[in-house]
Every structure is written in C-alpha cells, then in structure tokens.
Design a protein around this motif. Structure first.
Motif, PDB file in Angstrom:
ATOM      1  N   ASP A 140       0.832  -1.206   0.000  1.00  0.00           N
ATOM      2  CA  ASP A 140       0.000   0.000   0.000  1.00  0.00           C
ATOM      3  C   ASP A 140       0.869   1.259   0.000  1.00  0.00           C
ATOM      4  O   ASP A 140       0.577   2.234  -0.692  1.00  0.00           O
ATOM      5  CB  ASP A 140      -0.937   0.008   1.209  1.00  0.00           C
ATOM      6  CG  ASP A 140      -2.003  -1.071   1.142  1.00  0.00           C
ATOM      7  OD1 ASP A 140      -2.240  -1.627   0.040  1.00  0.00           O
ATOM      8  OD2 ASP A 140      -2.590  -1.394   2.195  1.00  0.00           O
ATOM      9  N   LYS A 192       2.264   1.776  -3.350  1.00  0.00           N
ATOM     10  CA  LYS A 192       1.233   2.297  -4.258  1.00  0.00           C
ATOM     11  C   LYS A 192       1.053   3.797  -4.060  1.00  0.00           C
ATOM     12  O   LYS A 192       0.899   4.541  -5.027  1.00  0.00           O
ATOM     13  CB  LYS A 192      -0.088   1.564  -4.031  1.00  0.00           C
ATOM     14  CG  LYS A 192      -1.166   1.988  -4.994  1.00  0.00           C
ATOM     15  CD  LYS A 192      -2.427   1.190  -4.818  1.00  0.00           C
ATOM     16  CE  LYS A 192      -3.474   1.616  -5.830  1.00  0.00           C
ATOM     17  NZ  LYS A 192      -4.687   0.840  -5.706  1.00  0.00           N
ATOM     18  N   SER A 193       1.095   4.252  -2.792  1.00  0.00           N
ATOM     19  CA  SER A 193       0.933   5.686  -2.537  1.00  0.00           C
ATOM     20  C   SER A 193       2.120   6.484  -3.081  1.00  0.00           C
ATOM     21  O   SER A 193       1.965   7.627  -3.490  1.00  0.00           O
ATOM     22  CB  SER A 193       0.757   5.950  -1.042  1.00  0.00           C
ATOM     23  OG  SER A 193       1.948   5.683  -0.344  1.00  0.00           O
ATOM     24  N   GLU A 250       0.772  -0.755  -7.366  1.00  0.00           N
ATOM     25  CA  GLU A 250       1.052  -1.716  -6.306  1.00  0.00           C
ATOM     26  C   GLU A 250       1.903  -2.857  -6.847  1.00  0.00           C
ATOM     27  O   GLU A 250       1.626  -3.376  -7.922  1.00  0.00           O
ATOM     28  CB  GLU A 250      -0.288  -2.263  -5.787  1.00  0.00           C
ATOM     29  CG  GLU A 250      -0.186  -3.107  -4.577  1.00  0.00           C
ATOM     30  CD  GLU A 250      -1.573  -3.495  -4.057  1.00  0.00           C
ATOM     31  OE1 GLU A 250      -1.617  -4.265  -3.107  1.00  0.00           O
ATOM     32  OE2 GLU A 250      -2.595  -3.042  -4.614  1.00  0.00           O
TER      33      GLU A 250
END
Length: 179
Positions: A55, A58-59, A64
C-alpha cells in the motif's frame, strides 16, 4: 623421436573402498497442530506487513507491486534440509538462500494471485494426509521453523526507491542534462 614411458600402477596400490550403506537420519517429531498454528500466525502477520508495504509503495509510485516477499528460516532443530524444491514452483519463486546467524534463510516471492494457493498448502498440511499417513506438504512445513516474516528486502529497497522517485520527479531535468 622421444621414447614414451608407460606406467602401469600396481593394482594393490589403488585405494578402493566400497560405498557404505547410507546413514538413516534421526527421526524428528513435530507436533503438527502446534507447528501449523505457529506458521499460520506468523504468515498472517507477514501478509499484513507485506500488504502495508504494498500500500505504501502504491501511494508513492502510483502502482502496487504484484508480489509479496517473505523470509522463511530453516528449523534449526530438524536435521533434514529445508525443502527448497517446494519453495520454487509455479506458485512461489525462490529468490535467494543465505545464512542468518548460522540458520539457512530463504527469501521467496509469492504473486498476489497465488497467495491463496500458498496458504492452501499450509491448510493441506493441517487437514490432509498422504497414502502413507504422513501430512501433505510435510517436507516443506516441518523443514522450516515457525518463523515466516516479511522480507527485509522491502525495508531496504523502499527508502531507496522513494528517494529515486523524489529525485527523478524534482530533479529530472538535472539527470537529463548529465546524461
């Protein structure tokens, strides 16, 4: 022309020993339900930690990663080798094997889509038996310790990758001018 010397060794001087019968390894008993509970608990924690790392990636990167990375240690008390062939198949990719504090440790990658298959291997160890009466996947789960954790690769790679993303985003023109 030079003469050649032919040497014929004396047959009695040749050392020969027949191959002895193999030494049977000591039998190693494991409490199957206890081993299952410990591995399952550590695997669940490792999956949660891995998902948190995914996660976070992904940010930072906008996408991801497709894999979960885990470190699996050999059971130091078990005289049998770790079942590496079971850790490198269509569901799990063996990345590396090295010793940490004298204990062989394997780093593996499990694709997100194959994580349930890997968990099913553990469930089969608990619930199913082979025709000989042994637990399924016994060689794998009894050769590893109850220690399964998120791979240190995330901890080492993510700060570097974040820095690279920051550098390219903010200083990309400098990098282009250098090249």
């Amino acid at each position: 022309m030079k003469k050649h010397i032919k040497i014929a060794p004396n047959k009695s001087s040749l050392a020969f020993t027949p191959i002895s019968t193999p030494v049977n390894p000591k039998e190693y008993k494991v409490n199957k339900s206890q081993r299952y509970d410990q591995i399952k608990e550590n695997l669940d924690i490792a999956i949660e930690s891995s998902q948190a790392g995914r996660d976070f990636a992904k940010s930072v990167f906008g996408e991801e990663p497709d894999v979960h990375l885990f470190s699996i240690k050999k059971d130091a008390d078990n005289p049998q080798r770790i079942a590496l062939d079971r850790l490198d198949n269509q569901n799990v990719k063996l990345l590396s094997v090295h010793e940490v504090d004298g204990v062989p440790t394997a780093n593996v990658a499990v694709k997100k889509s194959k994580l349930k298959v890997f968990e099913q291997l553990l469930e089969n160890y608990k619930d199913k038996t082979t025709p000989k009466g042994n637990p399924k996947n016994q060689a794998l789960f009894e050769s590893i310790s109850n220690y399964v954790q998120i791979s240190i690769i995330y901890g080492l790679a993510l700060p570097y990758l974040i820095w690279m993303k920051f550098a390219v985003t903010n200083f990309g023109s400098i990098f282009q001018n250098i090249v």
